[in-house]
Design a protein around this motif. Structure first.
Motif: not given
Length: 352
Positions: A331-340
Motif C-alpha cells: 500500500s505505501d508505494p501507491h500513496k507515494k505514487l499519488l504524492k508524486l
C-alpha cells in the motif's frame, strides 16, 4: 548464453517492469511477459516521459487517483501490445502483463473494515480492469480480502496472478479458490489461466533476521526450498486436471538482497520450469554473466538441511511477519505514487 540458456531450460522469462524501453529490450532478450506495480509506475512517471499524457488527463479535470489509474492502464496496455503476439502464438499460455488492483484495499485505515467488503471491492475492480483485455492478468494479493475474491474473479473468466504468497497455507487457499471459480465458468476451462507468485528472496531476509541459529548450509536457501516445495505441490495438483493451459508458479522477488550473493543466485536455483519475473537489473546481470544454465527447480538440498529448516523455521510466524511487511510494501508505494502525481501537477502547471 545466459538468458537464452535460462529459457532453454524450460523457464519462461517475465520482466518485473513495464517501462516501454525496458519492455522492448527484454522482449528482444527472450522475455515473454511482464508485471506492474505502483513502484514501477512511479519510476516511469518520475522520468518525465509521460508528462504530455498526464497533462492531458489533468486538463480534463482528472484528480490524482484518476491520473494514477489511467496512466497505469495506458502503460500496462502498451506492454500488452508488445507481448500480444506471444499470447496469440501460445493460445493464451504465455504473453501476459499483470495489472495490480488497488493496494489501498490493504491499508486498514482507508479500506473497508470487513474482509467480505474488501473481497467484494477486489471483485468489482478486477472485472473493471480486465474487461476487453486479452492478455492482461489481474494481480490480487494473498491477503484475507484478496483470497476471498479469487473464486468470483476466476468464475468471471479472468486470468489471475495471485501475489504476495509466502507459505503453503496461502498457496493452497489461493489454488482451491481459483479452481472452484474456474469450474463455474460459463464457457468452460479451455481459456483458464492462473499463476501463483511465490516471493523468494524476502524469505531469506526474514530468516537471517529472525532465525539466526540456522547453519551456514541452511541460511540463505530457505526461500529457494520454500519456492521449490510450492512448485512441487502445484505440479502435483494440476497434473490430472487435463487443462489446455498451464497453471504456473511465478518465482518472484528473484533479485538478490545481499551484495555478497551472486546476482543470479535465485535465477540459477529455480531454472527449469514455470515463470521467473526478474527485475531489469537482474536480467542485465544474468546476461553479462554469459553462463549456461541447467534445470535445478526439482533439485533439493540434502535431507539433513531440509530437516533443519523444518525444525527451526516456523511457517506461520514467517507468513505472519512477511505478510505484515508485505501489506505495507503493497500500500505505501501507491500513496507515494499519488504524492508524486500531486507534485507533478504543480510542476506541470507551472511549466505552462
Amino acid at each position: 548464453m545466459s538468458l537464452k540458456s535460462l529459457i532453454a531450460t524450460g523457464t519462461k522469462l517475465w520482466l518485473d517492469s513495464i517501462e516501454p524501453q525496458l519492455v522492448k529490450k527484454n522482449r528482444a532478450l527472450g522475455a515473454t511477459g511482464a508485471t506492474s506495480n505502483p513502484i514501477i509506475i512511479s519510476g516511469i512517471l518520475e522520468s518525465g516521459s509521460q508528462d504530455e499524457d498526464m497533462t492531458a488527463l489533468m486538463d480534463k479535470g482528472g484528480d490524482d487517483e484518476h491520473v494514477a489509474w489511467a496512466m497505469t492502464d495506458k502503460l500496462v496496455s502498451s506492454a500488452q501490445s508488445v507481448f500480444l503476439p506471444v499470447w496469440e502464438q501460445t493460445k493464451g499460455n504465455d504473453g501476459y502483463v499483470s495489472f495490480e488492483l488497488d493496494p489501498l484495499l490493504e491499508d486498514l485505515q482507508l479500506a473497508p473494515k470487513s474482509i467480505a467488503e474488501r473481497s467484494r471491492r477486489y471483485v468489482e475492480l478486477g472485472k473493471k480492469w480486465a474487461a476487453g483485455q486479452k492478455n492482461r492478468m489481474i494481480k490480487v494479493p494473498a491477503t484475507p480480502g484478496g483470497l476471498g475474491a479469487l473464486e468470483e474473479l476466476a468464475a468471471a473468466g479472468i486470468s489471475l496472478n495471485v501475489t504476495l504468497i509466502f507459505s503453503e497455507r496461502q498457496y493452497k487457499i489461493a489454488r482451491e479458490n481459483v479452481w472452484r471459480g474456474a469450474q463455474r465458468r460459463k464457457n468452460g476451462t479451455a481459456a483458464f489461466k492462473s499463476v501463483y507468485s511465490i516471493f523468494v528472496s524476502r524469505v531469506d531476509v526474514y530468516t537471517e533476521k529472525y532465525v539466526p541459529t540456522l547453519s551456514s548450509a541452511a541460511q540463505g536457501i530457505v526461500g529457494i526450498v520454500n519456492a521449490k516445495r510450492l512448485w512441487q505441490l502445484n505440479q502435483e495438483f494440476w497434473k490430472d486436471k487435463k487443462l489446455p493451459l498451464q497453471q504456473e508458479i511465478i518465482f518472484a522477488s528473484t533479485g538478490t538482497k545481499k551484495p555478497t550473493d551472486p546476482p543470479d543466485k535465485y535465477v540459477e536455483a529455480l531454472a527449469g520450469s514455470d515463470i521467473q519475473t526478474n527485475p531489469p537489473a537482474t536480467n542485465d546481470a544474468v546476461e553479462k554473466l554469459n553462463k549456461t544454465y541447467t534445470r535445478k527447480v526439482d533439485q533439493m538440498p540434502p535431507k539433513s538441511v531440509l530437516d533443519e529448516i523444518d525444525a527451526k523455521v516456523d511457517q506461520q510466524k514467517m507468513e505472519d511477519k512477511l505478510m505484515e511487511e508485505g501489506a505495507e510494501k503493497f500500500s505505501d508505494p501507491h500513496k507515494k505514487l499519488l504524492k508524486l502525481i500531486g507534485e507533478k501537477r504543480t510542476h506541470l502547471a507551472a511549466a505552462k
